[in-house]
Structures are given as C-alpha cells and as structure tokens.
Design an enzyme around this catalytic site. Structure first.
Site, PDB file in Angstrom:
ATOM      1  N   THR A 248       0.827  -1.206   0.000  1.00  0.00           N
ATOM      2  CA  THR A 248       0.000   0.000   0.000  1.00  0.00           C
ATOM      3  C   THR A 248       0.860   1.253   0.000  1.00  0.00           C
ATOM      4  O   THR A 248       1.985   1.249   0.517  1.00  0.00           O
ATOM      5  CB  THR A 248      -0.978   0.039   1.202  1.00  0.00           C
ATOM      6  OG1 THR A 248      -1.857   1.146   1.050  1.00  0.00           O
ATOM      7  CG2 THR A 248      -0.259   0.161   2.540  1.00  0.00           C
TER       8      THR A 248
ATOM      9  N   ASN B  79      -1.011   4.030   0.894  1.00  0.00           N
ATOM     10  CA  ASN B  79      -1.886   4.824   1.763  1.00  0.00           C
ATOM     11  C   ASN B  79      -1.274   4.886   3.181  1.00  0.00           C
ATOM     12  O   ASN B  79      -1.227   3.876   3.897  1.00  0.00           O
ATOM     13  CB  ASN B  79      -3.276   4.158   1.783  1.00  0.00           C
ATOM     14  CG  ASN B  79      -4.278   4.912   2.618  1.00  0.00           C
ATOM     15  OD1 ASN B  79      -3.935   5.546   3.622  1.00  0.00           O
ATOM     16  ND2 ASN B  79      -5.539   4.824   2.221  1.00  0.00           N
ATOM     17  N   LYS B  80      -0.784   6.077   3.568  1.00  0.00           N
ATOM     18  CA  LYS B  80      -0.054   6.203   4.841  1.00  0.00           C
ATOM     19  C   LYS B  80      -0.933   5.910   6.053  1.00  0.00           C
ATOM     20  O   LYS B  80      -0.490   5.327   7.037  1.00  0.00           O
ATOM     21  CB  LYS B  80       0.529   7.619   4.970  1.00  0.00           C
ATOM     22  CG  LYS B  80       1.688   7.851   4.040  1.00  0.00           C
ATOM     23  CD  LYS B  80       2.332   9.192   4.298  1.00  0.00           C
ATOM     24  CE  LYS B  80       3.419   9.416   3.256  1.00  0.00           C
ATOM     25  NZ  LYS B  80       3.602  10.815   2.913  1.00  0.00           N
TER      26      LYS B  80
ATOM     27  N   ASP C  46      -7.424  -4.745   0.521  1.00  0.00           N
ATOM     28  CA  ASP C  46      -8.357  -3.928  -0.247  1.00  0.00           C
ATOM     29  C   ASP C  46      -9.608  -3.769   0.593  1.00  0.00           C
ATOM     30  O   ASP C  46     -10.104  -4.734   1.175  1.00  0.00           O
ATOM     31  CB  ASP C  46      -8.691  -4.577  -1.589  1.00  0.00           C
ATOM     32  CG  ASP C  46      -9.294  -3.560  -2.534  1.00  0.00           C
ATOM     33  OD1 ASP C  46      -8.634  -2.537  -2.806  1.00  0.00           O
ATOM     34  OD2 ASP C  46     -10.438  -3.760  -2.994  1.00  0.00           O
ATOM     35  N   SER C  47     -10.074  -2.540   0.682  1.00  0.00           N
ATOM     36  CA  SER C  47     -11.187  -2.297   1.599  1.00  0.00           C
ATOM     37  C   SER C  47     -12.123  -1.257   1.020  1.00  0.00           C
ATOM     38  O   SER C  47     -11.812  -0.593   0.032  1.00  0.00           O
ATOM     39  CB  SER C  47     -10.645  -1.829   2.947  1.00  0.00           C
ATOM     40  OG  SER C  47      -9.690  -0.804   2.766  1.00  0.00           O
TER      41      SER C  47
ATOM     42  N   GLY D 208     -10.671   8.486   5.215  1.00  0.00           N
ATOM     43  CA  GLY D 208     -11.773   8.047   4.352  1.00  0.00           C
ATOM     44  C   GLY D 208     -13.138   8.462   4.883  1.00  0.00           C
ATOM     45  O   GLY D 208     -13.381   9.631   5.195  1.00  0.00           O
ATOM     46  N   TYR D 209     -14.018   7.473   5.028  1.00  0.00           N
ATOM     47  CA  TYR D 209     -15.407   7.743   5.425  1.00  0.00           C
ATOM     48  C   TYR D 209     -15.589   7.759   6.950  1.00  0.00           C
ATOM     49  O   TYR D 209     -16.716   7.833   7.428  1.00  0.00           O
ATOM     50  CB  TYR D 209     -16.336   6.694   4.796  1.00  0.00           C
ATOM     51  CG  TYR D 209     -16.293   6.704   3.279  1.00  0.00           C
ATOM     52  CD1 TYR D 209     -17.105   7.573   2.556  1.00  0.00           C
ATOM     53  CD2 TYR D 209     -15.438   5.874   2.560  1.00  0.00           C
ATOM     54  CE1 TYR D 209     -17.070   7.600   1.167  1.00  0.00           C
ATOM     55  CE2 TYR D 209     -15.381   5.893   1.173  1.00  0.00           C
ATOM     56  CZ  TYR D 209     -16.201   6.763   0.490  1.00  0.00           C
ATOM     57  OH  TYR D 209     -16.156   6.800  -0.881  1.00  0.00           O
TER      58      TYR D 209
ATOM     59  N   LYS E 165     -11.342   2.067  17.454  1.00  0.00           N
ATOM     60  CA  LYS E 165     -11.502   1.540  16.085  1.00  0.00           C
ATOM     61  C   LYS E 165     -10.803   0.178  15.960  1.00  0.00           C
ATOM     62  O   LYS E 165     -11.351  -0.755  15.372  1.00  0.00           O
ATOM     63  CB  LYS E 165     -10.924   2.534  15.069  1.00  0.00           C
ATOM     64  CG  LYS E 165     -11.113   2.093  13.616  1.00  0.00           C
ATOM     65  CD  LYS E 165     -10.652   3.128  12.606  1.00  0.00           C
ATOM     66  CE  LYS E 165     -10.867   2.614  11.187  1.00  0.00           C
ATOM     67  NZ  LYS E 165     -10.337   3.505  10.152  1.00  0.00           N
TER      68      LYS E 165
HETATM   69  P1  IMP Z   1      -8.117   0.913  -1.193  1.00  0.00           P
HETATM   70  O1  IMP Z   1      -6.843   1.616  -0.834  1.00  0.00           O
HETATM   71  O2  IMP Z   1      -8.310   0.708  -2.644  1.00  0.00           O
HETATM   72  O3  IMP Z   1      -8.298  -0.350  -0.402  1.00  0.00           O
HETATM   73  O4  IMP Z   1      -9.265   1.902  -0.799  1.00  0.00           O
HETATM   74  C1  IMP Z   1      -9.873   1.894   0.417  1.00  0.00           C
HETATM   75  C2  IMP Z   1     -10.889   3.032   0.472  1.00  0.00           C
HETATM   76  O5  IMP Z   1     -12.025   2.571   1.177  1.00  0.00           O
HETATM   77  C3  IMP Z   1     -10.354   4.228   1.235  1.00  0.00           C
HETATM   78  O6  IMP Z   1      -9.795   5.184   0.392  1.00  0.00           O
HETATM   79  C4  IMP Z   1     -11.603   4.733   1.932  1.00  0.00           C
HETATM   80  O7  IMP Z   1     -12.318   5.537   1.052  1.00  0.00           O
HETATM   81  C5  IMP Z   1     -12.396   3.460   2.194  1.00  0.00           C
HETATM   82  N1  IMP Z   1     -12.001   2.838   3.478  1.00  0.00           N
HETATM   83  C6  IMP Z   1     -11.464   1.624   3.678  1.00  0.00           C
HETATM   84  N2  IMP Z   1     -11.204   1.390   4.967  1.00  0.00           N
HETATM   85  C7  IMP Z   1     -11.539   2.511   5.603  1.00  0.00           C
HETATM   86  C8  IMP Z   1     -11.469   2.872   6.974  1.00  0.00           C
HETATM   87  O8  IMP Z   1     -10.994   2.146   7.855  1.00  0.00           O
HETATM   88  N3  IMP Z   1     -11.910   4.107   7.244  1.00  0.00           N
HETATM   89  C9  IMP Z   1     -12.422   4.939   6.299  1.00  0.00           C
HETATM   90  N4  IMP Z   1     -12.500   4.655   5.017  1.00  0.00           N
HETATM   91  C10 IMP Z   1     -12.057   3.426   4.661  1.00  0.00           C
END
Ligand code: IMP
Length: 198
Positions: A10, A12-13, A72-73, A156-157, A178
């Site tokens: 990833t 994503n920091k 992936d989330s 994120g959300y 969390k």
């Molecule tokens: P990925 O990096 O493609 O897995 O994107 C995950 C995206 O899902 C993030 O950019 C958020 O928009 C959302 N997401 C996933 N997990 C979380 C979380 O724990 N909190 C808030 N948003 C999340």
C-alpha cells in the site's frame, strides 16, 4: 523471537499506520511501498475486495521476492445497493479525495432516513510470496452513515461512519476503539496465525 519481514502493498499512509498498530508485538518488520519506489502500479480491476487484495499481494511479492500482504477495503451502503464498494477510494473521481467522497455520499443519501442508512466497512487481506497466493480472508464492521461529518481521527469515510453502540463516528472514537472492532482488525486477526506460523 524470530523476526519476520513483511511488505504491505500500500501507498496509503493512514492505512499503513493502522496495519502497523494492528500487527505490533508479533516480531514482524514491516515495509510499505514507500520502501520500494520502483514497485509496479497494481491496477485494482478485480470484481471483489478479495480479488483486488490477492492481486496486490501476488504482484508485489513477485517484485520484492518477500512475503507480502495486500489489503483492499471499502464501504458498502445498503440504500445504495452496496456502493461505493470496491470503488470507495475513487467514488467521486480522480484524484482520490476523501472529503469530496464524503460529500458525494451525503448527497446520495440526503433523502434517506437514519433507520435506512445502514452500512458496512469490508476489508480483504491477502498473503502471498514469490510462489503465489497463500491465503485471503475478509473482515466486516457494521455502522450507520451520519448526516454530517464528525470527528478528526482516521481517514476516508470515518467522519460519517457511526458505531451504533457508541453513537459516535470512528473519527470521533479514535484509533484505540476503532482497532477493537474494525473490518481491518478482524481481517488481520484471521490471518495473523498463518503469518506467524509461516
Ligand atoms: P483501497 O486503498 O483501494 O483499499 O481503498 C480503500 C478506500 O475505502 C479508502 O480510500 C476509503 O475511502 C475506504 N475505506 C477503507 N477502509 C476505511 C477505513 O478504515 N476508514 C475509512 N474509510 C475506509
């Protein structure tokens, strides 16, 4: 304790920090893609979280030749038939922007009453090495989408994702709470034993 090395696929920091916190104390030395600037960009074109997580893990394990974890989330909202789902990070287009995504989600739910604003975060975690995929698991966490952003923690959300038990968003509750119930914590918990036994 034997120290294991694990690459987390990833950039994503915030996600990386959560994974660091959740895997702490298991004797695992973690790397992220920031440590591999020449790593290939993996296209997230799978149809499910699991497919995307597996793709990230397998591609990056081949490149780094190290044990690799792909995650992936995303957020699935019932009233939107599961959207934004696998498109969560790019819900409102490019470049990825959390605040714009949250505004779009609020617009889409503006006529939806609180009792119909149920949602779930999903996290798929995959483990792979140079020989290919080892395991994929999934974790989920239920909540309700609020009608205005609240709180400053997380990403994120999180400012919109209310945990009914606390009547607060993840962004208000902070990382410590969390991590006791999140989709990512549950998925990592399921894979931890495999990770440690390898
Ligand atoms: P990925 O990096 O493609 O897995 O994107 C995950 C995206 O899902 C993030 O950019 C958020 O928009 C959302 N997401 C996933 N997990 C979380 C979380 O724990 N909190 C808030 N948003 C999340």
């Amino acid at each position: 304790m034997k120290i294991r090395e694990l690459v987390v696929a990833t950039k994503n920091k915030k996600k990386m920090q959560e994974i660091r916190d959740l895997l702490k104390g298991n004797g695992i030395k973690l790397y992220s893609l920031a440590d591999f600037p020449d790593a290939p960009n993996v296209r997230e074109d799978g149809k499910t979280f699991k497919e995307n997580a597996a793709k990230k893990a397998v591609r990056i394990a081949k490149f780094t030749r190290k044990l690799t974890l792909g995650e992936d989330s995303g957020l699935e909202v019932k009233a939107l038939n599961g959207a934004p789902g696998i498109y969560s990070s790019r819900f409102s287009g490019w470049p990825k922007d959390d605040q714009r995504n949250n505004r779009k989600l609020l617009r889409k739910l503006k006529d939806v009453v609180r009792s119909s604003r149920g949602a779930a975060y999903k996290s798929a975690v995959a483990l792979a090495d140079i020989n290919g995929l080892i395991k994929v698991v999934e974790g989920a966490c239920s909540g309700i989408i609020g009608d205005a952003p609240k709180g400053t923690c997380g990403f994120g959300y999180d400012p919109l994702f209310i945990i009914p038990k606390y009547k607060k968003t993840f962004a208000q509750l902070g990382e410590k709470i969390k991590h006791t119930m999140s989709h990512r914590a549950k998925a990592l918990d399921k894979i931890k034993k495999t990770l440690i036994d390898l």
